[in-house]
Design a protein around this motif. Structure first.
Motif, mmCIF file in Angstrom:
data_model
loop_
_atom_site.group_PDB
_atom_site.id
_atom_site.type_symbol
_atom_site.label_atom_id
_atom_site.label_comp_id
_atom_site.label_asym_id
_atom_site.label_seq_id
_atom_site.Cartn_x
_atom_site.Cartn_y
_atom_site.Cartn_z
ATOM 1 N N CYS A 101 60.964 85.384 30.915
ATOM 2 C CA CYS A 101 61.435 86.583 31.625
ATOM 3 C C CYS A 101 60.665 87.837 31.241
ATOM 4 N N SER A 156 74.625 84.397 21.808
ATOM 5 C CA SER A 156 74.754 84.718 23.228
ATOM 6 C C SER A 156 75.473 83.576 23.928
ATOM 7 N N GLU A 157 76.088 83.908 25.042
ATOM 8 C CA GLU A 157 76.779 82.902 25.842
ATOM 9 C C GLU A 157 75.803 81.821 26.313
ATOM 10 N N ALA A 158 74.591 82.250 26.681
ATOM 11 C CA ALA A 158 73.606 81.292 27.184
ATOM 12 C C ALA A 158 73.220 80.279 26.119
ATOM 13 N N LEU A 217 63.993 82.752 27.656
ATOM 14 C CA LEU A 217 63.887 84.185 27.379
ATOM 15 C C LEU A 217 62.441 84.673 27.531
ATOM 16 N N GLU A 261 67.532 95.059 25.525
ATOM 17 C CA GLU A 261 67.479 96.212 26.418
ATOM 18 C C GLU A 261 66.044 96.731 26.540
ATOM 19 N N ASP A 296 72.047 82.954 32.775
ATOM 20 C CA ASP A 296 70.782 83.643 32.527
ATOM 21 C C ASP A 296 70.770 84.181 31.096
ATOM 22 N N PRO A 297 69.667 83.988 30.375
ATOM 23 C CA PRO A 297 69.604 84.524 29.011
ATOM 24 C C PRO A 297 69.521 86.037 29.039
ATOM 25 N N ASP A 298 70.118 86.662 28.044
ATOM 26 C CA ASP A 298 70.150 88.125 27.980
ATOM 27 C C ASP A 298 68.942 88.645 27.213
ATOM 28 N N LEU A 299 68.040 89.303 27.913
ATOM 29 C CA LEU A 299 66.903 89.940 27.251
ATOM 30 C C LEU A 299 67.363 91.179 26.493
#
Length: 305
Positions: free
Chosen positions: A174, A99-101, A171, A77, A72-75
């Motif tokens: 989301c 990011s890992e994604a 991203l 904060e 899952d992509p990190d949005l």
């Protein structure tokens, strides 16, 4: 020769009758790339750029096919997104792409793209990308996000751009569309990117409205018609098209900034795609450039024109 069209003849499609369209339409990555692949393949059947369009179609199929199981992509904060809203800034900052994604997306795309049919130059470029060290790949990511891909390095960057399109579309999907606000002329309200083109749409509830399309995240945002999508000027707006063409893709020119962005009449042809049909109308770019206007949009698959 390009044919000049007066703004009054652009088929406004009842501008005053448009029901209140939403400000943004966020992308659906599960449908975006498969539809683009279908459009590219259809265009390739009758186009002199057929081999390249078929390659891009295969790449779009790869973008679609590698999604299952991606992290899952990190949005950003919640506080960062709220701050972006308060100061009319895009919530997805392009300068924070690590990011890992994204790493996994690019790795998967490189692996899957190895199996598709491609021009020799594209195959050689993919081999170079496979061997590229992480800092080199990061530099390529930065180039695409800065809309600064050199024409002589296009081949490698095509794959990086494809991975970034998928990552940023995931991203954007989301986000909460109701929290997005305009961030300025010529800028996507999600990622700040420039439009690849704009479209007069035939969507239910938005028929006849104009939406700009982001070249990176695939977001559409509503924008006033007969107004430069780059500088916001309403003066000196003109329209050029290839004489004898279907009239569904035109170049909207601006005498204030000297640039142009293509405008697609999707309400006339629902199959039109903002990225695919931009590439397929390269002939229009060449004609409009002869008229003295500069291309103001960005398409990572059409660099150097």
């Amino acid at each position: 020769m390009p044919r000049q069209i007066a703004p009054s003849d652009i088929d406004p499609t009842a501008i005053g009758e448009v029901s209140a369209p939403p400000f943004v339409r966020l992308p659906d990555p599960t449908r975006l790339f498969v539809r683009r692949a279908q459009r590219l393949n259809a265009l390739a059947e009758i186009h002199e750029l057929g081999p390249y369009l078929r390659f891009l179609a295969a790449l779009a199929d790869v973008q679609h096919g590698i999604q299952d199981g991606l992290p899952d992509p990190d949005l950003p904060e919640t506080e960062a997104r709220e701050r972006a809203h308060a100061f009319a800034m895009p919530p997805l900052a392009r300068d924070r792409f690590a990011s890992e994604a994204l790493v996994e997306t690019l790795d998967r795309l490189i692996l899957a793209a190895s199996a598709i049919e491609k021009p020799r130059a594209a195959a050689d470029a993919l081999d170079r990308l496979k061997l590229a060290a992480p800092p080199v790949r990061d530099a390529m990511v930065h180039n695409v996000l800065a809309d600064a891909v050199a024409a002589d390095a296009l081949a490698e960057h095509v794959y990086v751009a494809a991975a970034l399109q998928l990552h940023f579309a995931r991203l954007a999907a989301c986000l909460d569309a109701s929290t997005l606000v305009p961030v300025g002329d010529g800028a996507c309200p999600v990622c700040g990117g420039p439009p690849v083109s704009s479209m007069i749409v035939g969507w239910h509830g938005s028929h006849g409205a104009r939406f700009c399309a982001c070249s990176l995240c695939g977001t559409f945002w509503n924008y006033v018609r007969i107004k430069c999508t780059l500088c916001g000027s309403t003066k000196g707006i003109g329209y050029l098209e290839v004489e004898g063409g279907p009239g569904t893709v035109k170049a909207e020119t601006c005498d204030s900034c000297g640039c142009y962005v293509k405008i697609l009449h999707q309400h006339k042809d629902p199959a039109l795609d903002p990225v695919a049909d931009d590439v397929a109308t390269l002939g229009l770019d060449l004609l409009v450039r002869e008229s003295g206007y500069r291309r103001g949009s960005f398409n990572p698959f059409l660099v150097g024109y």
